[in-house]
Design an enzyme around this catalytic site. Structure first.
Site, PDB file in Angstrom:
ATOM      1  N   LEU A  41      46.445 -19.552  -3.345  1.00 39.97           N
ATOM      2  CA  LEU A  41      47.383 -20.638  -3.663  1.00 39.97           C
ATOM      3  C   LEU A  41      48.032 -20.370  -5.017  1.00 39.97           C
ATOM      4  O   LEU A  41      47.346 -20.275  -6.041  1.00 39.97           O
ATOM      5  CB  LEU A  41      46.657 -21.981  -3.692  1.00 39.97           C
ATOM      6  CG  LEU A  41      45.823 -22.329  -2.455  1.00 39.97           C
ATOM      7  CD1 LEU A  41      45.195 -23.705  -2.612  1.00 39.97           C
ATOM      8  CD2 LEU A  41      46.680 -22.267  -1.193  1.00 39.97           C
TER       9      LEU A  41
ATOM     10  N   ALA B 138      51.546 -21.688  -5.720  1.00 43.89           N
ATOM     11  CA  ALA B 138      52.873 -22.312  -5.723  1.00 43.89           C
ATOM     12  C   ALA B 138      53.026 -23.400  -6.780  1.00 43.89           C
ATOM     13  O   ALA B 138      54.125 -23.884  -7.021  1.00 43.89           O
ATOM     14  CB  ALA B 138      53.152 -22.896  -4.343  1.00 43.89           C
TER      15      ALA B 138
ATOM     16  N   GLY C 285      50.596 -30.623  -3.476  1.00 42.35           N
ATOM     17  CA  GLY C 285      49.141 -30.540  -3.589  1.00 42.35           C
ATOM     18  C   GLY C 285      48.535 -29.363  -2.838  1.00 42.35           C
ATOM     19  O   GLY C 285      49.191 -28.699  -2.034  1.00 42.35           O
TER      20      GLY C 285
ATOM     21  N   GLY D 274      36.988 -30.469 -10.289  1.00 38.15           N
ATOM     22  CA  GLY D 274      36.466 -31.359  -9.250  1.00 38.15           C
ATOM     23  C   GLY D 274      34.946 -31.359  -9.300  1.00 38.15           C
ATOM     24  O   GLY D 274      34.312 -30.310  -9.378  1.00 38.15           O
TER      25      GLY D 274
ATOM     26  N   HIS E  76      54.354  15.305 -41.040  1.00 42.68           N
ATOM     27  CA  HIS E  76      54.893  14.065 -41.606  1.00 42.68           C
ATOM     28  C   HIS E  76      56.379  13.871 -41.353  1.00 42.68           C
ATOM     29  O   HIS E  76      57.137  14.832 -41.302  1.00 42.68           O
ATOM     30  CB  HIS E  76      54.633  13.954 -43.112  1.00 42.68           C
ATOM     31  CG  HIS E  76      54.135  15.209 -43.741  1.00 42.68           C
ATOM     32  ND1 HIS E  76      52.951  15.261 -44.437  1.00 42.68           N
ATOM     33  CD2 HIS E  76      54.634  16.464 -43.759  1.00 42.68           C
ATOM     34  CE1 HIS E  76      52.754  16.498 -44.858  1.00 42.68           C
ATOM     35  NE2 HIS E  76      53.753  17.243 -44.460  1.00 42.68           N
TER      36      HIS E  76
ATOM     37  N   ASN F 226      69.132  15.049 -30.782  1.00 45.80           N
ATOM     38  CA  ASN F 226      69.243  15.310 -29.339  1.00 45.80           C
ATOM     39  C   ASN F 226      70.403  14.581 -28.678  1.00 45.80           C
ATOM     40  O   ASN F 226      70.693  14.802 -27.515  1.00 45.80           O
ATOM     41  CB  ASN F 226      67.929  14.923 -28.642  1.00 45.80           C
ATOM     42  CG  ASN F 226      67.553  13.470 -28.902  1.00 45.80           C
ATOM     43  OD1 ASN F 226      67.968  12.888 -29.906  1.00 45.80           O
ATOM     44  ND2 ASN F 226      66.786  12.895 -28.021  1.00 45.80           N
TER      45      ASN F 226
HETATM   46  C1  UD1 Z   1      41.737 -27.614  -8.253  1.00 46.63           C
HETATM   47  C2  UD1 Z   1      40.788 -28.437  -7.392  1.00 46.63           C
HETATM   48  C3  UD1 Z   1      39.526 -28.750  -8.225  1.00 46.63           C
HETATM   49  C4  UD1 Z   1      38.884 -27.465  -8.702  1.00 46.63           C
HETATM   50  C5  UD1 Z   1      39.890 -26.592  -9.439  1.00 46.63           C
HETATM   51  C6  UD1 Z   1      39.264 -25.235  -9.702  1.00 46.63           C
HETATM   52  C7  UD1 Z   1      42.194 -29.753  -5.892  1.00 46.63           C
HETATM   53  C8  UD1 Z   1      42.782 -31.078  -5.612  1.00 46.63           C
HETATM   54  N1  UD1 Z   1      41.433 -29.644  -6.995  1.00 46.63           N
HETATM   55  O1  UD1 Z   1      42.118 -28.422  -9.350  1.00 46.63           O
HETATM   56  O2  UD1 Z   1      38.589 -29.462  -7.444  1.00 46.63           O
HETATM   57  O3  UD1 Z   1      37.778 -27.768  -9.542  1.00 46.63           O
HETATM   58  O4  UD1 Z   1      41.088 -26.404  -8.653  1.00 46.63           O
HETATM   59  O5  UD1 Z   1      40.169 -24.351 -10.203  1.00 46.63           O
HETATM   60  O6  UD1 Z   1      42.368 -28.855  -5.086  1.00 46.63           O
HETATM   61  N2  UD1 Z   1      48.922 -25.168  -5.857  1.00 46.63           N
HETATM   62  C9  UD1 Z   1      49.866 -24.888  -4.880  1.00 46.63           C
HETATM   63  N3  UD1 Z   1      50.644 -25.906  -4.427  1.00 46.63           N
HETATM   64  C10 UD1 Z   1      50.540 -27.179  -4.878  1.00 46.63           C
HETATM   65  C11 UD1 Z   1      49.566 -27.453  -5.865  1.00 46.63           C
HETATM   66  C12 UD1 Z   1      48.762 -26.437  -6.336  1.00 46.63           C
HETATM   67  O7  UD1 Z   1      50.003 -23.762  -4.443  1.00 46.63           O
HETATM   68  O8  UD1 Z   1      51.284 -28.044  -4.393  1.00 46.63           O
HETATM   69  C13 UD1 Z   1      48.079 -24.059  -6.368  1.00 46.63           C
HETATM   70  C14 UD1 Z   1      48.216 -23.853  -7.863  1.00 46.63           C
HETATM   71  O9  UD1 Z   1      49.267 -22.939  -8.141  1.00 46.63           O
HETATM   72  C15 UD1 Z   1      46.837 -23.340  -8.250  1.00 46.63           C
HETATM   73  C16 UD1 Z   1      45.909 -23.953  -7.204  1.00 46.63           C
HETATM   74  O10 UD1 Z   1      46.737 -24.391  -6.139  1.00 46.63           O
HETATM   75  O11 UD1 Z   1      46.745 -21.952  -8.151  1.00 46.63           O
HETATM   76  C17 UD1 Z   1      45.101 -25.140  -7.744  1.00 46.63           C
HETATM   77  O12 UD1 Z   1      46.012 -26.107  -8.239  1.00 46.63           O
HETATM   78  P1  UD1 Z   1      45.805 -26.798  -9.656  1.00 46.63           P
HETATM   79  O13 UD1 Z   1      46.877 -27.779  -9.843  1.00 46.63           O
HETATM   80  O14 UD1 Z   1      45.584 -25.787 -10.702  1.00 46.63           O
HETATM   81  O15 UD1 Z   1      44.447 -27.576  -9.338  1.00 46.63           O
HETATM   82  P2  UD1 Z   1      43.326 -28.027 -10.375  1.00 46.63           P
HETATM   83  O16 UD1 Z   1      43.737 -29.294 -11.034  1.00 46.63           O
HETATM   84  O17 UD1 Z   1      42.912 -26.911 -11.248  1.00 46.63           O
END
Ligand code: UD1
Ligand code: CA
Length: 455
Positions: free
Chosen positions: A8, A10, A77, A139, A360, A383
């Site tokens: 993930l 995005a 999300g 989390g 040098h 050069n």
């Molecule tokens: C998330 C977890 C949390 C965990 C933590 C560990 C959720 C709701 N929470 O929180 O339980 O402890 O990761 O690292 O999943 N992303 C997308 N699309 C979106 C949103 C996020 O691709 O719409 C990707 C982000 O780029 C990232 C990953 O998902 O790589 C996690 O998203 P992030 O917002 O960092 O979640 P955390 O708050 O860290």
């Protein structure tokens, strides 16, 4: 049974408080997401999908043909990110390893463990968790009588739940088919997001096997959401890499100020002095001494060579060479054995033969230089004519005096001698003394005449 991986990546990187996505931020010599892709690859998964959205062009450019990209158009999300992969994955059978592009320290061994245990336990879902000293932002794993119940995110957690220090890593393994059945049933949270973490409670309630894997090393939980966390993760990675080299017999004098990329190979018996950066596909051979204050990128440093207070990029340095202090070597330059490149010498795209010395203040560009050549102080290989670069060939045993300008293209043959201060524009045959400067005139007693004039 086949295992696919989905990363993930995005998310909007809001907490970074800067325009650039956290996936692209540099950590040692690579972007954050490159480590995640690398770890997944090393865990023996070949089919890797990456969900992109925010700054997708740059992320796709960085990862190019290593993975398959899936676009998440609106970032709603982590569950929504997974759903955007539905079309691509719906007909696949097997397991899906899901991990976050901002968790670079979950290495291939941990990933492998997650997959293997998932398969052995015949689980519907497996999640990687760890006990951490500071769970803030992550989390929390809620259990009842020691049995896993659900994950609660920081935002929704009650005061008592916030005290839980066993946390979710964001790395999971799922049975693909069951995953999508449950994903569709998740509800939007008050923040407007769909949380992937809500899926586990649903699964548990319906009697599915949800398996937890505990990782002892809490540094694997160091994710990257802001620059403080980037710094913390980078330092943890740096320490792991440096420790590995020390234990292999490399004398790293200061573990804190030494930065070594993951692909660098260092032989035992070499020494790395403080404030040194070794990046890219660099190889350091036995007995070499590198640093202090040195940057080496994509280069090979041969046995017993010394590089001090210098910058070396894309070069090959053979054995017993001395480089620095304050030398700048670049663009595929090659120093053969016993070469000396001293202070304030730049070497660009040049080959330098055995035992040649430029001790040098010199610029050596687009040159092929033979053995035992002396390059005096202030020598310039001119050069560039304003439009094109030209080559200079210097054969063995040539002596180039101080402050000589060699205007390329040129060929200087064996055993020749160039007088100091010469500007050379014509080729020089072998065994020749070349002088190309005005003869000096000494006007005796002239000082008195000047004084008379001024009085
Ligand atoms: C998330 C977890 C949390 C965990 C933590 C560990 C959720 C709701 N929470 O929180 O339980 O402890 O990761 O690292 O999943 N992303 C997308 N699309 C979106 C949103 C996020 O691709 O719409 C990707 C982000 O780029 C990232 C990953 O998902 O790589 C996690 O998203 P992030 O917002 O960092 O979640 P955390 O708050 O860290
Ligand atoms: Ca995160």
């Amino acid at each position: 049974m086949k295992t696919y991986a989905l990363i993930l990546a995005a998310g909007k990187s809001t907490r970074m408080n800067t325009s650039k996505s956290k996936m692209l931020q540099p950590m040692l010599d690579r972007g954050v997401i490159e480590y995640v892709v690398n770890n997944v690859k090393k865990s023996m998964i070949n089919d890797i999908y990456v969900v992109v959205g925010h700054q997708k062009e740059q992320i796709m450019e960085l990862l190019k043909d290593q993975v398959t990209f899936i676009e998440q158009v609106n970032q709603k999300g982590t569950a929504d990110a997974l759903l955007s992969a539905y079309e691509e994955l719906k007909d696949k059978q097997g397991n899906l390893l899901v991990t976050c592009g901002d968790m670079p320290l979950i290495d291939e061994n941990i990933i492998r463990r997650v997959i293997d245990e998932h398969i052995n336990k015949k689980a519907t879902a497996t999640l990687l968790v760890s006990r951490v000293s500071n769970p803030k932002g992550l989390g929390r794993i809620v259990t009842k009588n020691g049995v896993f119940e659900r994950i609660v995110e920081e935002r929704e957690a009650l005061i008592e739940e916030k005290k839980i220090n066993i946390v979710n890593s964001g790395t999971y393994c799922f049975d693909i088919e069951v995953l999508f059945q449950f994903l569709r049933r998740l509800k939007k949270r008050s923040s407007g997001e769909f949380y992937l973490t809500d899926i586990f409670e649903l699964m548990v309630n319906e009697g599915k096997v949800v398996n937890l894997i505990y990782e002892e090393d809490e540094t694997c939980m160091y994710g990257i959401n802001d620059f403080y966390e980037l710094n913390r993760a980078c330092n943890a990675l740096k320490r792991k890499i440096n420790t590995k080299h020390c234990l292999n017999g490399v004398n790293i004098q200061d573990l804190e100020s030494t930065y070594i990329g993951i692909d660098v190979i260092i032989s035992s018996g070499s020494t790395i002095l403080p404030n040194t950066y070794l990046y890219g596909k660099t190889i350091i051979k036995e007995g070499a001494v590198i640093g202090p204050n040195t940057q080496i990128n994509n280069s090979v440093i041969g046995k017993n060579s010394v590089v001090t207070n210098s910058v070396v990029d894309s070069c090959t340095i053979d054995e017993n060479c001395l480089v620095g202090p304050f030398a700048n070597l670049k663009n595929g330059s090659h120093l053969h054995d016993n070469v000396v490149i001293g202070d304030f010498v730049e070497v660009k795209k040049s080959e330098i033969g055995h035992n040649t010395k430029a001790k040098h203040h010199a610029y050596i560009g687009d040159a092929k230089i033979g053995r035992k050549v002396n390059i005096g102080c202030g020598v310039i290989f001119a050069n560039y004519d304003g439009k094109k670069k030209h080559l200079t060939l210097v054969k063995d045993n040539v002596f180039i005096g101080s402050n000589v300008t060699l205007v390329a293209p040129l060929e200087i043959n064996e055993n020749s001698y160039i007088a100091a201060g010469s500007t050379i524009t014509d080729n020089i045959p072998q065994n020749t003394l070349a002088i190309a400067r005005q003869r000096q005139v000494n006007k005796l007693e002239y000082v008195w005449k000047m004084k008379d004039k001024n009085s």
